[in-house]
Each structure stands twice: as C-alpha cells, then as structure tokens.
Design an enzyme around this catalytic site. Sequence first.
Site, PDB file in Angstrom:
ATOM      1  CG  ASP A  29      -8.329  -3.988  -3.646  1.00 48.29           C
ATOM      2  OD1 ASP A  29      -9.557  -3.809  -3.633  1.00 48.29           O
ATOM      3  OD2 ASP A  29      -7.526  -3.141  -4.051  1.00 48.29           O
ATOM      4  CG  HIS A  85      -2.098   0.913   1.050  1.00 49.51           C
ATOM      5  ND1 HIS A  85      -2.020   2.269   1.247  1.00 49.51           N
ATOM      6  CD2 HIS A  85      -3.361   0.659   0.644  1.00 49.51           C
ATOM      7  CE1 HIS A  85      -3.197   2.808   0.978  1.00 49.51           C
ATOM      8  NE2 HIS A  85      -4.022   1.847   0.604  1.00 49.51           N
TER       9      HIS A  85
HETATM   10  N1  CMC Z   1       3.933  -7.432  -4.952  1.00 51.86           N
HETATM   11  C1  CMC Z   1       5.241  -7.461  -5.132  1.00 51.86           C
HETATM   12  N2  CMC Z   1       6.052  -6.419  -4.866  1.00 51.86           N
HETATM   13  C2  CMC Z   1       5.479  -5.306  -4.392  1.00 51.86           C
HETATM   14  C3  CMC Z   1       4.101  -5.213  -4.188  1.00 51.86           C
HETATM   15  C4  CMC Z   1       3.318  -6.331  -4.485  1.00 51.86           C
HETATM   16  N3  CMC Z   1       1.993  -6.313  -4.317  1.00 51.86           N
HETATM   17  N4  CMC Z   1       3.805  -3.986  -3.708  1.00 51.86           N
HETATM   18  C5  CMC Z   1       4.966  -3.333  -3.624  1.00 51.86           C
HETATM   19  N5  CMC Z   1       5.964  -4.129  -4.044  1.00 51.86           N
HETATM   20  C6  CMC Z   1       7.378  -3.791  -4.099  1.00 51.86           C
HETATM   21  C7  CMC Z   1       7.678  -3.069  -5.399  1.00 51.86           C
HETATM   22  O1  CMC Z   1       8.053  -3.983  -6.418  1.00 51.86           O
HETATM   23  C8  CMC Z   1       8.786  -2.155  -4.993  1.00 51.86           C
HETATM   24  O2  CMC Z   1       9.973  -2.887  -4.959  1.00 51.86           O
HETATM   25  P1  CMC Z   1      11.368  -2.222  -5.416  1.00 51.86           P
HETATM   26  O3  CMC Z   1      11.553  -1.038  -4.494  1.00 51.86           O
HETATM   27  O4  CMC Z   1      12.349  -3.320  -5.247  1.00 51.86           O
HETATM   28  O5  CMC Z   1      11.153  -1.808  -6.842  1.00 51.86           O
HETATM   29  C9  CMC Z   1       8.443  -1.775  -3.573  1.00 51.86           C
HETATM   30  O6  CMC Z   1       7.638  -2.842  -3.071  1.00 51.86           O
HETATM   31  C10 CMC Z   1       7.677  -0.475  -3.477  1.00 51.86           C
HETATM   32  O7  CMC Z   1       6.549  -0.554  -4.365  1.00 51.86           O
HETATM   33  P2  CMC Z   1       5.959   0.679  -5.127  1.00 51.86           P
HETATM   34  O8  CMC Z   1       5.104   0.180  -6.234  1.00 51.86           O
HETATM   35  O9  CMC Z   1       7.018   1.645  -5.472  1.00 51.86           O
HETATM   36  O10 CMC Z   1       5.093   1.327  -3.977  1.00 51.86           O
HETATM   37  P3  CMC Z   1       3.829   2.179  -4.180  1.00 51.86           P
HETATM   38  O11 CMC Z   1       3.559   2.855  -2.918  1.00 51.86           O
HETATM   39  O12 CMC Z   1       3.935   3.015  -5.404  1.00 51.86           O
HETATM   40  O13 CMC Z   1       2.763   1.029  -4.514  1.00 51.86           O
HETATM   41  C11 CMC Z   1       0.888  -0.285  -4.685  1.00 51.86           C
HETATM   42  C12 CMC Z   1       1.612   0.771  -3.858  1.00 51.86           C
HETATM   43  C13 CMC Z   1      -0.477  -0.519  -4.030  1.00 51.86           C
HETATM   44  C14 CMC Z   1       0.667   0.225  -6.108  1.00 51.86           C
HETATM   45  C15 CMC Z   1       1.699  -1.594  -4.703  1.00 51.86           C
HETATM   46  O14 CMC Z   1       1.872  -2.066  -3.393  1.00 51.86           O
HETATM   47  C16 CMC Z   1       1.056  -2.651  -5.591  1.00 51.86           C
HETATM   48  O15 CMC Z   1       1.266  -2.654  -6.801  1.00 51.86           O
HETATM   49  N6  CMC Z   1       0.257  -3.580  -4.986  1.00 51.86           N
HETATM   50  C17 CMC Z   1      -0.442  -4.573  -5.775  1.00 51.86           C
HETATM   51  C18 CMC Z   1      -1.733  -3.985  -6.325  1.00 51.86           C
HETATM   52  C19 CMC Z   1      -2.756  -3.769  -5.261  1.00 51.86           C
HETATM   53  O16 CMC Z   1      -2.995  -4.628  -4.433  1.00 51.86           O
HETATM   54  N7  CMC Z   1      -3.420  -2.609  -5.309  1.00 51.86           N
HETATM   55  C20 CMC Z   1      -4.456  -2.232  -4.338  1.00 51.86           C
HETATM   56  C21 CMC Z   1      -3.991  -1.120  -3.492  1.00 51.86           C
HETATM   57  S1  CMC Z   1      -4.948  -0.820  -2.013  1.00 51.86           S
HETATM   58  C22 CMC Z   1      -6.569  -0.474  -2.492  1.00 51.86           C
HETATM   59  C23 CMC Z   1      -6.730   0.397  -3.644  1.00 51.86           C
HETATM   60  O17 CMC Z   1      -6.150   1.462  -3.757  1.00 51.86           O
HETATM   61  O18 CMC Z   1      -7.517   0.017  -4.516  1.00 51.86           O
END
Ligand code: CMC
Length: 369
Positions: free
Chosen positions: A306, A255
């Site tokens: 989710d 998140h």
């Molecule tokens: N699976 C694998 N790796 C992950 C995940 C995940 N679900 N989430 C974060 N990471 C890793 C990511 O690869 C990155 O690694 P590195 O620094 O080595 O490149 C690190 O953690 C930071 O991730 P980020 O994408 O830069 O962080 P963010 O704050 O931009 O992302 C997020 C938040 C929700 C987009 C991400 O956690 C994600 O893609 N999750 C999966 C999709 C998901 O479940 N979305 C629902 C979000 S909550 C409800 C909503 O908003 O709808």
Amino acid sequence: MSGLVDVIACESSVCSIENSVLCYRGYPIDELADHATFEEVIFLLWHGRLPNQTELTYLQQSIIENATLPKKIYDLLSLYAPWGNCMAKLRTAVSFLTHFDDNVMDPSPDADSHKAILIITKMAAIIAAIDRIRNNLEPVDATTIQPTSLAELFLWLLKGEKPTAIATKALDKCLILHAEHELNASTFAARVTVSTMSDMYSGIVSAIGTLKGPLHGNANEQVALMLEEIGDLSRVEPYITDKINRNDRIMGFGHRVYKNGDPRAKHLKALSLELADWHQDRRWYDISVAIASLVQERKGLMPNVDFYSASVYMYLGIPHNIFTLIFALSRSSGWIAHILEQHANNKLIRPRANYTGKRDAVWIPLSDR
Ligand code: CMC
C-alpha cells in the site's frame, strides 16, 4: 490464537508465499510484474494456467463487452451523498448487481465463470461512475469507447478521455501486483461466505467490506493523506518522529506475513519513480522514500504494497477516495479464484472459539436487575 496468526485455514493452489517469495499459481510475482498483462493474470488465477492467444482475446473481448451498467445502477449511484464513503458505495452497488443476474444461485462452473466476468468488468464501470457522479459529471458510455484492456477501460471511464499508454501500463502493473495474496482478510471473508454455499456476489460483497478497513486495503488512501499532510521533504523528519513518539501506526508499513519486506513494494517504488520523472515532479516520490528510510531506521518496519501504490495513484491523477476501490477491482480477480476453488471442493468453514467468558451464570428476573 489471536488474529489466527500462522494458522493454516485451508488448502489452496491459487497463491503461495514461501520464504517471502510470492507466486500466483507457481509464477513468481517478479516475472508476472515484468511480463504479464492483468488479463493474463486473471486467466491464470481463474484457470490455473496461462491463456493461449485465442483464450486471451476472448477474455479481453468479454471484459470490454460487459462494461455497460444497467440504468438502475446509475440511478442507485445518483442517490448516494457526494461526500459518502466510496468503498461503502461500491459495496452496495456490487450487492445491487446481484438483481440483474438470473443465475445468481447457480454455483456450476459455467454460471460461476459468467458471473466472474460480469463482476470484474462491472466493478470497473461502477468505480468510475461513483467518482464521476459524485463530481457532477456524466458517466462515460462504455459502448462509445474502444479500450483494449481492463486498465485502459477503467481509466477511460474514469477520466472521460483515452488514457496515455504510460498511464495504462502503470495501472495494469498495479492491478497485477494487487491481484492476489493468499488468505488475506478479505479473501478469507469471501471464502467463509461462499462456504455456506452462498453465491459469488455475496462473497465479493463480504470481501469488499473487509478490504475497506485501514489495517487492510484502506491503508493506501491513508498513505496519500499522510503524504499530503507532510507536503514537503523538510517536514518528513518532524512528522514521522511525532508519529513514532505518539505510538501511532504508520500506514503502509508492516505486514502480517512479510517481516523482511514486501516483494511487491520494489515494483511500486520503481513505478512511482518512473511516473514522477514522466511528470517531472519527484515531490511525492522523494517524500515517500524519505519516510520509508526513517521508518525502517527507527521502527525496523518495511513498506508494504500500500505504501508506494499511493504515490503511483497520485501521479496517475486518481482521487484518494477511490484508491481502495482500485485495490478491490484488482483483488476481485483473486477473490473470484478462491471462490471458484471453494465451490469446487466445498466444506463449510466454521471454526471454534476458545471460551473465556463467565460460567454457571444464574438467571436474574427482569424486576430484580
Ligand atoms: N506502524 C507502527 N507500528 C507498527 C506498524 C505500523 N505500520 N505495524 C506494526 N507495528 C508494530 C505494532 O504496534 C506492534 O508493536 P508492539 O508489539 O509493540 O505492540 C508490532 O509492530 C506488531 O504489530 P501487529 O499489529 O501485532 O502485527 P500484525 O501482523 O497483526 O499487523 C498490520 C500487520 C499490517 C496490521 C500492521 O503492520 C499495520 O497496522 N500496518 C499499518 C496498516 C497497513 O499498512 N496495512 C496494509 C497491510 S498490507 C496490504 C493489505 O493487506 O491491504
């Protein structure tokens, strides 16, 4: 700042997330999940306070009374390909709703309040009709049923029969938990849209388009697909190991704001277990718990809102392709609260970009390129 991480983009009194505690208008989500109904939450979000009995009854009645759709909306839904993306269908149908409201461009509080009721109620009817029409079923006529809540209305319109009390209560809780979440991407999109003094429908359409993405609302559908692909508890370990080795994103984890766990997840986990036991089938719940413990152990990532909502909706017999639409139905209450707040004290949202492109480019005539 890439992704506007930690950027404060507006002042708002709708929702706070402080030290991982989520509150709607000052009320902690745990209290709301345990005591409120979705209608009380809608009123709270839109008016900033809890309703009294008269106000609550009026809201409930307004929701039920406005659930009928104009015939032309059903005609539109019948034009969609059965296999088409359901969020895209919802986006178009909500946009089409605009043409049945004479006060679309009136941003006064009275006109906005009326639009708010129409939008949330008709969205419930549209989502149910999208699913029925694509399955060759007649939409249910809302004037022939007697629901007492939006959750019951929606399930009744979807399934064509009065839902059980346990199913209605479970969906009601899901609607509460998904209703609002500060300046998430779809809410921000809604605020940006209406900050141009565009109308509420346009704000909601922008928000639906934004929620549609798998990094935001569509993660719940992706989780359901993952659960079905895994299918059996014994396959969790190899499946997740493979995903981690390939550096794939595991849907339903991580998140932007919560780094130590999403406060909504525990409620959805408990609900998933309750429904699993009600169905005497813990398969989806057990697989979910096993995935969560493995992902936490191997990646240090915690489930978000989710993750467990997927198994909850599966136990409720809701098809995957409309999971994100239910998220949209719930979140429309929060989007509307933000739209009302933006309209009440508007300032055009127009940030700047840090330019990283070429400078001093020299024009080349077409014949020389
Ligand atoms: N699976 C694998 N790796 C992950 C995940 C995940 N679900 N989430 C974060 N990471 C890793 C990511 O690869 C990155 O690694 P590195 O620094 O080595 O490149 C690190 O953690 C930071 O991730 P980020 O994408 O830069 O962080 P963010 O704050 O931009 O992302 C997020 C938040 C929700 C987009 C991400 O956690 C994600 O893609 N999750 C999966 C999709 C998901 O479940 N979305 C629902 C979000 S909550 C409800 C909503 O908003 O709808």
